[in-house]
Design a protein around this motif. Structure first.
Motif, short mmCIF file in Angstrom:
data_model
loop_
_atom_site.label_atom_id
_atom_site.label_comp_id
_atom_site.label_asym_id
_atom_site.label_seq_id
_atom_site.Cartn_x
_atom_site.Cartn_y
_atom_site.Cartn_z
N GLN A 229 0.83 -1.21 0.00
CA GLN A 229 0.00 0.00 0.00
C GLN A 229 0.86 1.25 0.00
OE1 GLN A 229 -2.40 -0.67 3.48
NE2 GLN A 229 -3.85 -2.02 2.44
N LYS A 232 2.49 1.77 -3.42
CA LYS A 232 1.56 2.35 -4.39
C LYS A 232 1.43 3.86 -4.18
CE LYS A 232 -1.27 -1.78 -5.20
NZ LYS A 232 -2.61 -2.41 -5.03
N LYS A 233 1.37 4.28 -2.90
CA LYS A 233 1.26 5.71 -2.62
C LYS A 233 2.54 6.45 -3.04
CE LYS A 233 -2.11 5.20 1.10
NZ LYS A 233 -2.41 5.35 2.54
N ALA A 235 4.49 5.44 -5.45
CA ALA A 235 4.44 5.46 -6.91
C ALA A 235 3.56 6.58 -7.43
CB ALA A 235 3.95 4.11 -7.44
N ASN A 236 2.54 6.97 -6.63
CA ASN A 236 1.64 8.07 -7.01
C ASN A 236 2.17 9.43 -6.58
OD1 ASN A 236 -0.26 6.38 -8.24
ND2 ASN A 236 -1.29 5.96 -6.30
N GLY A 237 3.39 9.44 -6.02
CA GLY A 237 4.01 10.71 -5.69
C GLY A 237 3.86 11.14 -4.24
N ASP A 238 3.27 10.29 -3.40
CA ASP A 238 3.13 10.63 -1.97
C ASP A 238 4.34 10.06 -1.23
OD1 ASP A 238 2.41 11.25 0.55
OD2 ASP A 238 0.55 10.09 0.60
N ASP A 269 12.59 14.55 -5.33
CA ASP A 269 11.42 15.27 -5.82
C ASP A 269 11.51 16.75 -5.47
OD1 ASP A 269 8.71 15.20 -7.02
OD2 ASP A 269 8.10 15.83 -5.01
#
Length: 494
Positions: A229, A232-233, A235-238, A269
């Motif tokens: 989990q 995935k976060k 990977a979404n930039g979080d 980032d």
């Protein structure tokens, strides 16, 4: 998704998601462990129960043979100790009764004529004085053999029996054959009881192990699910998400690695955003100047006699933009490995002298003293001369940019064994320990590279790092308060 077939008609195509039997790691682990548990317990239960059955049958058989031996010894006393046959028969009868009671056995004593001379048990009085119908087995005993078998006398008993045949000698001759029959159900009853106890123990143990397996599987799969989990976060930039790490096993180490990755991605980032902002600013400034001067020339604000002056400014700004763009493209190609090295022998000292000539004007403007410390006139090295020239150029750019007015710049080479160490030092403000760790990183503080009033490093240092890394050489920085800032790198000496 729509496709056209060969006839030109539209065909609706649906992707069929393949159904997975065990969709989660927890289910896979639990199923695997339970499967192993069941197979293991069934295997060992079968092996143990069969082994115990064989052991107990052999044990009963040994008892029967031992009792037969004792009965035979009583008969031997008739010839050896001249005891009366009646006293011997009394003792034999007593032993047989004990044996029958202990093993629920039936005992036969058979004569040479194959007729029954003594019978114990409820059902066998009917065959007393009758001739038995098993001559082969009886003859083996009269030949002096001890036999043990689970078949051969089925017609005399209602249940299967274990039979032991033993020869009885009187006066050195086999005169009688002793047969002891024990019902197999009597033997198997105890075996079944042991199996029942074993099965209960197995079930209790399996229950405890199942609980442990369930807990262990849950404990293993839960952090992995959490990592999935968080990944995935990320990977979404979080990049702010972190994993709660417990223990020191491989899963905990994986969690720590993911946390470290998230921290590094967070830094990258942040630096990337700063880099984009800085590049945008760097490009906007010359573009604004170019637009302003060209507009002023076209609308007549700038008189014709001043066109050359402002066109040269436009040219310089456009060249600065081209250099900046080339730096970014070159760094990208280097990191992707699209700029292979072209190594050859060349004179490093001659290269450094030629590059220093490019800084003659800034040397005069800032009244900088330049010291060149070479231990000999020529120093041949083996490397890619074009890329090493870029390294030296960038480090000199950096040194002249941040050297204080009327300061000192020193370039030194030192040959040590098969390496040449190149040192480029400049007086001026020192670099903090935190900045020293990060100046080689992509996007880090590239905004500080703009303008002569800034303190910091630009994208040129990243190109330096990538070039030296491709050469498999060393690169570093030394900066202490009150001392010159020193950049150094090594090259292979010829």
């Amino acid at each position: 998704m729509e496709h056209k077939n060969s006839m030109g008609s539209r065909v609706q195509v649906r992707k069929v998601k393949k159904r997975v039997l065990f969709s989660s790691l927890f289910n896979k682990l639990l199923t695997l462990y339970i499967g192993i548990l069941i197979v293991t317990f069934v295997f060992f239960f079968t092996i143990f129960s069969n082994a115990f059955q064989r052991y107990y049958v052999d044990y009963t058989e040994n008892i029967m043979i031992k009792q037969a031996e004792l009965i035979a010894e009583e008969y031997q006393k008739v010839g050896e100790m001249h005891q009366s046959i009646s006293s011997v028969l009394d003792r034999v009868t007593l032993r047989i009764k004990v044996l029958d009671s202990y093993l629920d056995a039936t005992t036969w004593i058979v004569g040479k004529d194959h007729k029954m001379q003594m019978v114990s048990g409820k059902e066998d009085s009917m065959i007393l004085d009758r001739k038995l119908a098993n001559p082969e087995i009886i003859e083996k005993v009269f030949e002096g053999n001890i036999i043990s078998r689970e078949t051969g006398f089925e017609q005399y008993f209602s249940t299967p029996v274990l039979t032991v045949g033993y020869p009885i000698e009187i006066g050195g001759q086999v005169e009688l054959a002793l047969f002891i029959h024990t019902p197999m159900p009597q033997i198997l009853t105890l075996i079944d009881e042991v199996r029942s106890i074993l099965a209960k123990a197995v079930l209790v143990t399996a229950g405890i192990i199942f609980i442990l397996i369930y807990y262990t599987s849950k404990r293993m799969s839960k952090p992995l699910k959490e990592m999935n989990q968080v990944a995935k976060k990320i990977a979404n930039g979080d990049f702010a998400k972190r994993i709660d790490v417990e223990g020191e096993d491989e899963i905990a180490q994986l969690g720590e690695s993911l946390n470290y990755m998230a921290e590094e991605l967070d830094k990258i980032d942040a630096n990337r955003k700063a880099f984009i902002a800085n590049v945008s600013h760097d490009m906007r400034s010359p573009l604004t100047s170019i637009q302003g001067f060209v507009t002023a020339i076209l609308d007549g604000t700038i008189p014709p006699e001043k066109h050359d002056k402002y066109l040269r400014i436009v040219l310089n700004e456009s060249q600065r933009m081209i250099k900046m763009t080339n730096d970014i493209l070159e760094l990208s190609r280097m990191e992707e490995g699209n700029l292979p090295l072209k190594k050859m022998e060349f004179n490093l000292h001659e290269m450094i002298r030629d590059l220093l000539d490019n800084f003659e004007q800034i040397t005069k403007d800032k009244e900088v003293k330049v010291d060149v410390l070479f231990d000999k006139k020529e120093q041949m090295v083996f490397a890619d001369p074009e890329k090493i020239a870029r390294v030296v150029q960038n480090l000199l750019d950096n040194a002249f940019k941040f050297v204080n007015n009327q300061g000192t710049i020193e370039v030194e080479t030192v040959a040590k064994q098969n390496k040449v160490w190149v040192y480029i030092r400049n007086s001026g403000p020192s670099i903090s320990k935190e900045d020293q760790k990060n100046i080689w990183e992509r996007f880090y503080k590239s905004d500080l590279s703009r303008g002569k009033d800034k303190t910091g490093m630009g994208i040129g240092l990243v190109i330096v790092k990538e070039t030296i890394r491709q050469h498999n050489e060393e690169l570093g920085i030394i900066s202490n308060e009150g001392e010159p800032v020193t950049f150094y790198f090594t090259l292979s000496k010829v």
